[in-house]
Design a protein around this motif. Structure first.
Motif, short mmCIF file in Angstrom:
data_model
loop_
_atom_site.label_atom_id
_atom_site.label_comp_id
_atom_site.label_asym_id
_atom_site.label_seq_id
_atom_site.Cartn_x
_atom_site.Cartn_y
_atom_site.Cartn_z
N ARG A 122 52.02 -4.92 -11.44
CA ARG A 122 52.57 -4.13 -12.55
C ARG A 122 53.53 -3.06 -12.04
N ALA A 125 56.94 -4.44 -10.97
CA ALA A 125 57.81 -4.72 -12.12
C ALA A 125 58.39 -3.43 -12.69
N GLU A 126 57.58 -2.38 -12.77
CA GLU A 126 58.05 -1.10 -13.29
C GLU A 126 59.09 -0.48 -12.34
N LYS A 128 61.13 -2.08 -10.35
CA LYS A 128 62.37 -2.84 -10.50
C LYS A 128 63.11 -2.41 -11.77
N ARG A 129 62.37 -2.17 -12.84
CA ARG A 129 62.99 -1.75 -14.10
C ARG A 129 63.65 -0.37 -13.95
N LEU A 130 62.93 0.56 -13.32
CA LEU A 130 63.46 1.90 -13.14
C LEU A 130 64.66 1.92 -12.20
N GLU A 131 64.61 1.13 -11.14
CA GLU A 131 65.75 1.06 -10.22
C GLU A 131 67.01 0.59 -10.95
N ALA A 132 66.85 -0.43 -11.79
CA ALA A 132 68.00 -0.94 -12.54
C ALA A 132 68.53 0.11 -13.52
N ALA A 133 67.62 0.85 -14.16
CA ALA A 133 68.03 1.87 -15.12
C ALA A 133 68.77 3.01 -14.41
N GLU A 138 71.22 5.66 -16.56
CA GLU A 138 70.49 6.03 -17.76
C GLU A 138 69.69 7.32 -17.60
#
Length: 540
Positions: A122, A125-126, A128-133, A138
């Protein structure tokens, strides 16, 4: 009855007293922590079994922070102890009989492994999401309009014990009290109590002792902390978020993006470096990504020294985002004539004896082993005694060194004391020592020791290492005596020089307090943070 005691953290003497209170007439034999931790699982079982204990006991600072509890209970059972217990410094107690542990531990360990694996998945995945943001920008607040007296939420998400003593709690209390004195509304969200914290609202999100490895424990609890902290922040609606950077923590990043508020990151040093050289932890590649995430997301990064600023500049962090903000002292709390005479009487120190004091964590860079060696070099007939306040990984080693030299009669190993008791004990001393040593692996000393500024505020003569910021803040022969780091003879010689010269002690102490009041208070530290918040107007 025989008890085999493994002290992982906290005060070993307090743990032993609690065990002997619960098991009267017992004999307690200590297990060497360093040897135990470096051994394999099979070797650990053999080590405990060889002692033939009736009770296998593990002592820790805070029970809810101790991972691997099921494994310890299982180990005690495998080593044939009739009972295994885990005890902490605050009355926490967990015990289990041998047969019960043998019957239930395997299933518990399997569930813990499954839970840990799911948490890692988990979190990945979080992350990876934050790195992209962050890469998409953002995290920036283009419409930010700073207010004169901002509302701050302080996130304290340190992934381990250690907040009840030492520089961390002093730093948190000092900063919080200072911003409140400046008329700012501040509240805290923490995963533990904070020693001495009474002035500001505190929301505690307690950890859960689950994790098949250190990284898994940290990540599992940061998942819990982040989710709960965001819910709390939605209700409080701060103007900015201030977080003390912590290992495997992304709470501040996620909270800042969710609430559209800037993140101010207090960065006291790289946890990746610490994990490589001091406090070994697994998943270092993952830890490096979390560290990078925090540094990229922060609107401002506060470092305690110029050395750390240079390190971040070399890592590509923009200069305007980095602010050097050294630690400080509460010069009203830490001041002369605050109960030292009474404390000397309680400690049994005679009026004609010189008392040399040290306070802090018995960690790898505090120089406690060098201090123990220096004590051995002080002549036996000198009317000098020593007061060592605090605990940590090297406490047992220091006590062993002093015991082997038959010096425990002149050294009071005070252990961990209440936060408000520290100034009174420092006031009892004539000389205060800060014997820091160079860092390992060629790393330049990047610290800003809180004890240094508290010593200065006490108006006492100081002996300190000529090292990093310490040498920048103190002036040899003017506000302190500076010695070569790690040089036992220079350290003991400086102690003897001050012990023999009351006038020099008084002169150095008075000058040190004046220097602390001029530029090294928590009010100075807090003002730099608030000035940085107001400067965001120029960036938007």
């Amino acid at each position: 009855m025989k008890i085999a005691l493994l002290n992982l953290s906290g005060d070993p003497n307090r743990a032993q007293e609690e065990l002997q209170r619960r098991y009267p007439d017992s004999i307690v034999e200590a297990i060497n922590r360093d040897e135990f931790q470096s051994a394999s699982a099979a070797q650990r079982v053999r080590t405990v079994r060889a002692l033939g204990p009736d009770v296998f006991a593990v002592a820790t600072e805070r029970l809810v922070w101790q991972r691997g509890q099921n494994a310890f209970l299982f180990l005690g059972a495998l080593a044939s102890a009739k009972q295994s217990v885990i005890v902490d410094m605050y009355g926490g107690w967990r015990e289990e009989a041998k047969l019960h542990a043998l019957a239930h531990a395997p299933a518990r360990l399997a569930r813990e492994f499954t839970t840990s694996r799911a948490a890692l998945k988990r979190a990945a995945a979080e992350l990876k999401r934050l790195e992209a943001a962050i890469d998409r920008g953002e995290h920036r607040q283009a419409d930010l309009q700073p207010v004169e007296n901002p509302k701050i939420v302080y996130l304290r998400a340190s992934p381990g014990p250690g907040t009840q003593a030492g520089g961390a709690s002093s730093h948190i209390n000092g900063f919080v009290n200072a911003v409140r004195a400046l008329g700012v509304n501040i509240s805290l969200i923490s995963n533990d109590e904070i020693a001495g914290m009474e002035s500001a609202p505190l929301k505690i999100i307690w950890p859960t002792p689950i994790g098949s490895s250190r990284a898994a424990f940290d990540i599992y609890n940061n998942l819990l902390f982040t989710a709960a902290a965001i819910r709390e922040l939605e209700q409080q609606s701060p103007d900015f978020i201030y977080q003390r950077y912590a290992r495997f923590s992304w709470a501040g990043v996620a909270a800042a993006m969710h609430t559209k508020r800037p993140l101010f990151l207090e960065f006291n040093g790289s946890e990746v470096w610490v994990g490589q050289h001091w406090d070994r932890v697994d998943k270092l590649d993952l830890l490096a990504r979390y560290e990078s995430l925090n540094l990229k997301a922060a609107a401002r990064i506060f470092v305690v020294s110029q050395v750390e600023r240079t390190t971040l500049l070399n890592a590509g962090i923009a200069a305007e985002r980095i602010i050097v903000n050294p630690n400080g002292a509460d010069v009203e709390k830490f001041r002369p004539q605050i109960g030292g005479d009474e404390a000397r009487r309680e400690l049994g120190v005679a009026p004609d004896e010189t008392l040399v004091g040290f306070v802090g964590t018995f960690g790898p860079w505090h120089g406690v082993e060098v201090l123990a060696e220096a004590i051995r070099h002080v002549p036996r007939d000198a009317r000098i005694r020593f007061l060592l306040i605090g605990s940590g990984a090297l406490r047992g080693r220091v006590e062993e060194m002093l015991r082997d030299a038959d010096l425990l009669d002149r050294v009071n190993m005070k252990g961990v004391v209440e936060h408000d008791e520290v100034p009174r004990l420092l006031d009892a001393c004539d000389i205060l020592v800060s014997p820091h040593v160079p860092l390992t692996a060629g790393r330049e000393f990047f610290g800003s020791p809180t004890k240094l500024f508290e010593y200065m505020a006490m108006g006492k003569a100081i002996v300190a290492s000529r090292l990093g910021q310490i040498a920048d803040v103190l002036s040899d022969e003017k506000t302190a005596l500076l010695v070569e780091p790690g040089n036992v003879r220079e350290l003991s010689g400086a102690i003897m020089k001050l012990a023999e010269s009351p006038n020099l002690r008084e002169q150095l102490g008075a000058a040190a307090r004046q220097a602390a009041m001029r530029g090294h208070t928590w009010a100075h530290n807090a003002a730099r943070v608030l000035d940085a918040y107001q400067s965001l107007r120029n960036d938007n």
